[in-house]
Design an enzyme around this catalytic site. Structure first.
Site, PDB file in Angstrom:
ATOM      1  N   THR A 168      10.153  34.066  14.000  1.00 43.83           N
ATOM      2  CA  THR A 168      10.350  32.629  13.766  1.00 43.83           C
ATOM      3  C   THR A 168      10.479  31.878  15.084  1.00 43.83           C
ATOM      4  O   THR A 168       9.885  30.819  15.278  1.00 43.83           O
ATOM      5  CB  THR A 168      11.627  32.404  12.921  1.00 43.83           C
ATOM      6  OG1 THR A 168      11.488  33.147  11.712  1.00 43.83           O
ATOM      7  CG2 THR A 168      11.832  30.937  12.594  1.00 43.83           C
ATOM      8  N   LYS A 209       1.346  24.122  10.202  1.00 42.46           N
ATOM      9  CA  LYS A 209       2.315  23.026  10.304  1.00 42.46           C
ATOM     10  C   LYS A 209       1.760  21.853  11.144  1.00 42.46           C
ATOM     11  O   LYS A 209       0.748  22.004  11.834  1.00 42.46           O
ATOM     12  CB  LYS A 209       3.616  23.578  10.912  1.00 42.46           C
ATOM     13  CG  LYS A 209       4.268  24.646  10.012  1.00 42.46           C
ATOM     14  CD  LYS A 209       5.639  25.049  10.521  1.00 42.46           C
ATOM     15  CE  LYS A 209       6.254  26.098   9.601  1.00 42.46           C
ATOM     16  NZ  LYS A 209       7.637  26.435   9.986  1.00 42.46           N
ATOM     17  N   ARG A 228       3.338  38.080   7.826  1.00 39.63           N
ATOM     18  CA  ARG A 228       4.584  37.931   8.590  1.00 39.63           C
ATOM     19  C   ARG A 228       4.435  38.595   9.969  1.00 39.63           C
ATOM     20  O   ARG A 228       4.893  38.074  10.979  1.00 39.63           O
ATOM     21  CB  ARG A 228       5.764  38.570   7.849  1.00 39.63           C
ATOM     22  CG  ARG A 228       5.997  38.012   6.458  1.00 39.63           C
ATOM     23  CD  ARG A 228       6.717  36.708   6.431  1.00 39.63           C
ATOM     24  NE  ARG A 228       8.066  36.790   6.936  1.00 39.63           N
ATOM     25  CZ  ARG A 228       8.892  35.758   6.993  1.00 39.63           C
ATOM     26  NH1 ARG A 228       8.492  34.554   6.572  1.00 39.63           N
ATOM     27  NH2 ARG A 228      10.107  35.882   7.473  1.00 39.63           N
ATOM     28  N   HIS A 253       3.686  28.820   8.658  1.00 42.34           N
ATOM     29  CA  HIS A 253       4.663  29.350   7.703  1.00 42.34           C
ATOM     30  C   HIS A 253       3.982  30.430   6.879  1.00 42.34           C
ATOM     31  O   HIS A 253       2.802  30.327   6.582  1.00 42.34           O
ATOM     32  CB  HIS A 253       5.170  28.242   6.765  1.00 42.34           C
ATOM     33  CG  HIS A 253       5.923  28.768   5.586  1.00 42.34           C
ATOM     34  ND1 HIS A 253       7.259  29.062   5.633  1.00 42.34           N
ATOM     35  CD2 HIS A 253       5.507  29.116   4.330  1.00 42.34           C
ATOM     36  CE1 HIS A 253       7.645  29.546   4.457  1.00 42.34           C
ATOM     37  NE2 HIS A 253       6.590  29.580   3.648  1.00 42.34           N
ATOM     38  N   ARG A 293       2.468  32.935  16.592  1.00 41.95           N
ATOM     39  CA  ARG A 293       3.539  32.118  17.181  1.00 41.95           C
ATOM     40  C   ARG A 293       3.675  32.327  18.679  1.00 41.95           C
ATOM     41  O   ARG A 293       3.990  31.384  19.414  1.00 41.95           O
ATOM     42  CB  ARG A 293       4.851  32.395  16.452  1.00 41.95           C
ATOM     43  CG  ARG A 293       4.886  31.715  15.076  1.00 41.95           C
ATOM     44  CD  ARG A 293       6.056  32.149  14.276  1.00 41.95           C
ATOM     45  NE  ARG A 293       6.228  31.363  13.057  1.00 41.95           N
ATOM     46  CZ  ARG A 293       6.886  31.781  11.986  1.00 41.95           C
ATOM     47  NH1 ARG A 293       7.434  32.991  11.989  1.00 41.95           N
ATOM     48  NH2 ARG A 293       7.006  31.024  10.925  1.00 41.95           N
ATOM     49  N   PHE A 297      19.584  22.764  10.378  1.00 39.03           N
ATOM     50  CA  PHE A 297      18.297  22.252  10.834  1.00 39.03           C
ATOM     51  C   PHE A 297      17.468  21.606   9.710  1.00 39.03           C
ATOM     52  O   PHE A 297      16.335  21.189   9.925  1.00 39.03           O
ATOM     53  CB  PHE A 297      17.480  23.371  11.501  1.00 39.03           C
ATOM     54  CG  PHE A 297      17.262  24.595  10.648  1.00 39.03           C
ATOM     55  CD1 PHE A 297      16.277  24.633   9.668  1.00 39.03           C
ATOM     56  CD2 PHE A 297      18.046  25.730  10.828  1.00 39.03           C
ATOM     57  CE1 PHE A 297      16.076  25.755   8.884  1.00 39.03           C
ATOM     58  CE2 PHE A 297      17.858  26.867  10.047  1.00 39.03           C
ATOM     59  CZ  PHE A 297      16.864  26.877   9.065  1.00 39.03           C
ATOM     60  N   ASN A 317       6.949  25.797  14.924  1.00 38.24           N
ATOM     61  CA  ASN A 317       6.494  27.175  15.141  1.00 38.24           C
ATOM     62  C   ASN A 317       5.148  27.486  14.488  1.00 38.24           C
ATOM     63  O   ASN A 317       4.896  28.605  14.063  1.00 38.24           O
ATOM     64  CB  ASN A 317       7.585  28.164  14.712  1.00 38.24           C
ATOM     65  CG  ASN A 317       7.920  28.075  13.238  1.00 38.24           C
ATOM     66  OD1 ASN A 317       7.373  27.234  12.539  1.00 38.24           O
ATOM     67  ND2 ASN A 317       8.792  28.950  12.771  1.00 38.24           N
TER      68      ASN A 317
HETATM   69  P1  CMP Z   1       9.519  28.851   8.346  1.00 41.68           P
HETATM   70  O1  CMP Z   1       9.048  30.262   8.425  1.00 41.68           O
HETATM   71  O2  CMP Z   1       8.585  27.839   7.787  1.00 41.68           O
HETATM   72  O3  CMP Z   1      10.881  28.823   7.501  1.00 41.68           O
HETATM   73  C1  CMP Z   1      11.892  27.868   7.706  1.00 41.68           C
HETATM   74  C2  CMP Z   1      11.641  27.025   8.919  1.00 41.68           C
HETATM   75  O4  CMP Z   1      12.786  26.393   9.433  1.00 41.68           O
HETATM   76  C3  CMP Z   1      11.167  27.903  10.070  1.00 41.68           C
HETATM   77  O5  CMP Z   1       9.897  28.397   9.821  1.00 41.68           O
HETATM   78  C4  CMP Z   1      11.314  26.957  11.224  1.00 41.68           C
HETATM   79  O6  CMP Z   1      10.275  25.988  11.263  1.00 41.68           O
HETATM   80  C5  CMP Z   1      12.616  26.273  10.841  1.00 41.68           C
HETATM   81  N1  CMP Z   1      13.773  26.918  11.482  1.00 41.68           N
HETATM   82  C6  CMP Z   1      14.278  28.134  11.242  1.00 41.68           C
HETATM   83  N2  CMP Z   1      15.365  28.363  12.000  1.00 41.68           N
HETATM   84  C7  CMP Z   1      15.554  27.247  12.729  1.00 41.68           C
HETATM   85  C8  CMP Z   1      16.509  26.854  13.691  1.00 41.68           C
HETATM   86  N3  CMP Z   1      17.502  27.661  14.067  1.00 41.68           N
HETATM   87  N4  CMP Z   1      16.382  25.634  14.231  1.00 41.68           N
HETATM   88  C9  CMP Z   1      15.383  24.792  13.845  1.00 41.68           C
HETATM   89  N5  CMP Z   1      14.434  25.121  12.924  1.00 41.68           N
HETATM   90  C10 CMP Z   1      14.524  26.329  12.377  1.00 41.68           C
END
Ligand code: CMP
Length: 137
Positions: A91, A9, A85, A115, A102, A57, A112
């Site tokens: 996450t 990212k 994963r 992905h 992460r 979000f 984070n």
């Molecule tokens: P990713 O695994 O790419 O899948 C969806 C993305 O949304 C996640 O990683 C984060 O970057 C973002 N995300 C998920 N939950 C939240 C949250 N509660 N607040 C802000 N961003 C989020």
């Protein structure tokens, strides 16, 4: 052998951590089948994350994902989807285990670092969103 899809990212690229994250992936046994650096528009980010369109979000996430260059890639390994994963960690980096990408590199639940696809159908959609067949031949 299984394929999964991953993104480094904008936070990872901005902080100069691309090489370090790729090294963790390779050390964990992933082969990089295809990789490219690109910048995506907010609309392209929205298409990729369409399943999250109703989440609070979503707007912030698509702004973040279009805020700078990213690396998109296809990774190969036995059990690649689940193993990536696991290597990524939770996450929310606050909940991520020691030794995960992460835990080491992510700054927040949104920024984070990385992905990874969460299932076979998702991996197929995500690979197809960014890669044409000839790039994976
Ligand atoms: P990713 O695994 O790419 O899948 C969806 C993305 O949304 C996640 O990683 C984060 O970057 C973002 N995300 C998920 N939950 C939240 C949250 N509660 N607040 C802000 N961003 C989020």
């Amino acid at each position: 052998m299984q394929r999964t899809f991953s993104i480094l990212k904008p936070d990872t690229v901005r902080k100069g951590q691309t090489g370090a994250v790729l090294a963790m992936m390779e050390a964990a046994g992933f082969r990089i089948a295809a990789i490219k650096k690109l910048s995506i528009s907010k609309q392209q980010a929205a298409g990729f994350y369409a399943v999250h369109a109703q989440r609070s979000f979503f707007d912030s996430l698509t702004t973040f994902m279009s805020s700078g260059p990213i690396f998109v890639m296809v990774l190969e390994k036995e059990n690649a989807i689940a193993d990536l994963r696991k290597l990524m960690g939770a996450t929310n980096p606050a909940n991520a285990e020691e030794g995960t990408i992460r835990k080491k590199f992510a700054g927040s639940i949104e920024e984070n670092a990385v992905h990874g696809s969460d299932a076979e159908e998702t991996a197929a959609f995500e690979i197809g969103y960014f890669f044409a067949g000839y790039e994976l031949a």
